[in-house]
Design a protein around this motif. Structure first.
Motif, PDB file in Angstrom:
ATOM      1  N   ILE A   1       3.315  36.793 -12.032  1.00 15.43           N
ATOM      2  CA  ILE A   1       3.158  35.498 -12.630  1.00 15.43           C
ATOM      3  C   ILE A   1       3.895  35.283 -13.826  1.00 15.43           C
ATOM      4  O   ILE A   1       4.444  34.385 -14.012  1.00 15.43           O
ATOM      5  CB  ILE A   1       1.705  35.263 -12.780  1.00 15.43           C
TER       6      ILE A   1
ATOM      7  N   PHE B   1       3.248  29.705  -5.525  1.00 16.01           N
ATOM      8  CA  PHE B   1       2.430  31.065  -5.547  1.00 16.01           C
ATOM      9  C   PHE B   1       2.167  31.134  -4.097  1.00 16.01           C
ATOM     10  O   PHE B   1       1.712  30.401  -3.397  1.00 16.01           O
ATOM     11  CB  PHE B   1       1.222  30.661  -6.110  1.00 16.01           C
TER      12      PHE B   1
ATOM     13  N   ILE C   1      -3.932  31.377 -14.038  1.00 17.80           N
ATOM     14  CA  ILE C   1      -2.980  30.262 -13.485  1.00 17.80           C
ATOM     15  C   ILE C   1      -3.498  28.900 -14.190  1.00 17.80           C
ATOM     16  O   ILE C   1      -2.623  27.825 -14.405  1.00 17.80           O
ATOM     17  CB  ILE C   1      -3.070  30.189 -11.951  1.00 17.80           C
TER      18      ILE C   1
ATOM     19  N   HIS D   1      -1.377  26.571 -16.480  1.00 16.89           N
ATOM     20  CA  HIS D   1      -1.191  25.221 -16.043  1.00 16.89           C
ATOM     21  C   HIS D   1      -1.633  24.255 -17.068  1.00 16.89           C
ATOM     22  O   HIS D   1      -0.739  23.457 -17.342  1.00 16.89           O
ATOM     23  CB  HIS D   1      -1.811  24.855 -14.760  1.00 16.89           C
TER      24      HIS D   1
ATOM     25  N   ALA E   1       2.402  22.831  -9.190  1.00 12.66           N
ATOM     26  CA  ALA E   1       2.286  24.021  -8.597  1.00 12.66           C
ATOM     27  C   ALA E   1       1.924  23.859  -7.005  1.00 12.66           C
ATOM     28  O   ALA E   1       0.949  22.949  -6.648  1.00 12.66           O
ATOM     29  CB  ALA E   1       0.822  24.960  -9.073  1.00 12.66           C
TER      30      ALA E   1
END
Ligand SMILES: Nc1ncnc2c1ncn2[C@@H]1O[C@H](COP(=O)(O)OP(=O)(O)OP(=O)(O)O)[C@@H](O)[C@H]1O
Ligand SMILES: [Mg+2]
Length: 248
Positions: free
Chosen positions: A148, A161, A180, A184, A191
């Protein structure tokens, strides 16, 4: 931001994508669910320009990327971050070099600036000071976090992802999801995530799309998907053996 229209892809006689249509809005977290072997990774590879469709189009900011080749596609990819299924770290490189790699490949930043940014990203995923380790020496959850960090180090506009939490314990699944969400909130990327983590995904997705038998059978906000009247969607999210989906 991304518009996919009527995407078709077959491998020999196996028709994997049979008219996939989906729109992903700028800044949203879109999660794609569906059976194992159903074509989710194949779908993502089309968005990445790693596979060419038999028919259909993919528009990124209004540009049809299916007609792009070479440098033109590279320029689109510069806006992308990717967490591949399984992490795909370079085992011959340290954790630090894995994270620094996209900066060395895609930017003209100085060695000092690259070092600062890679270390900052490692810190953001909770791995500050771990850069000297080798991928083989760290746990599965740490490898996912390195993947990541590597995907986000260039501060991309669009992040893909592919099953970023598969194989992790429930606490780590939550930790990665929160990571995440946190990133974000900070960076506001768009995403597109493939995930089997049900029900956890309903807590992080803005919208969910279900890919089944080569088409998107339903798209909606998590609550709408959970209340869906479509028996295919219901059977899938409940993991039931009986129903329109055959367990093979
Ligand atoms: N390059 C390829 N050549 C031939 N067949 C392929 C290729 N890539 C994928 N396939 C086939 O396409 C189908 C869909 O594969 P895909 O990897 O997209 O599934 P998936 O939905 O990502 O599954 P999982 O959840 O298990 O990762 C599979 O039957 C796979 O064998
Ligand atoms: Mg896959």
């Amino acid at each position: 931001m991304i518009r996919i229209e009527n995407l078709h892809k077959a491998f020999g006689a196996q028709r994997v994508l049979q008219g996939v249509t989906l729109e992903v809005l700028s800044g949203e977290i879109m999660i794609v669910i569906g059976r194992s072997g159903g074509g989710k990774s194949v779908f993502l590879k089309h968005l990445l320009g790693l596979l060419q469709p038999d028919a259909g189009g993919i528009w990124v900011d209004g540009v049809d990327i299916t007609s792009l080749r070479g440098r033109a596609m590279d320029r689109v990819r510069e806006r992308y971050g990717v967490v591949f299924q399984g992490g795909a770290l370079f085992d011959s490189m340290s954790v630090f070099d894995n994270v620094a790699f996209p900066l060395r490949e895609k930017t003209d930043l100085s060695a000092e600036e690259i070092a600062a940014r890679a270390e900052e990203k490692l810190t953001q995923v909770g791995l500050g000071g771990m850069g000297h380790k080798n991928p083989a020496e760290i746990s599965g959850g740490m490898r996912k976090r390195v993947a990541i960090a590597r995907a986000l180090v260039t501060e991309p506009e669009i992040v893909f992802f592919d099953e970023p939490t598969t194989g992790l314990d429930p606490v780590l699944v939550n930790a990665i999801h929160h990571l995440i969400l946190d990133l974000h909130r900070k960076f506001r990327f768009t995403a597109i995530m493939v995930s089997h983590e049900i029900p956890e995904i309903f807590g992080i997705a803005h919208r969910v799309a279900m890919l089944h038998e080569g088409v998107i059978v339903e798209t909606g906000e998590p609550q709408a998907i959970q209340r869906s009247a479509n028996p295919v969607v219901q059977q899938f999210i409940r993991g039931e053996i009986e129903g329109p989906i055959h367990a093979t």
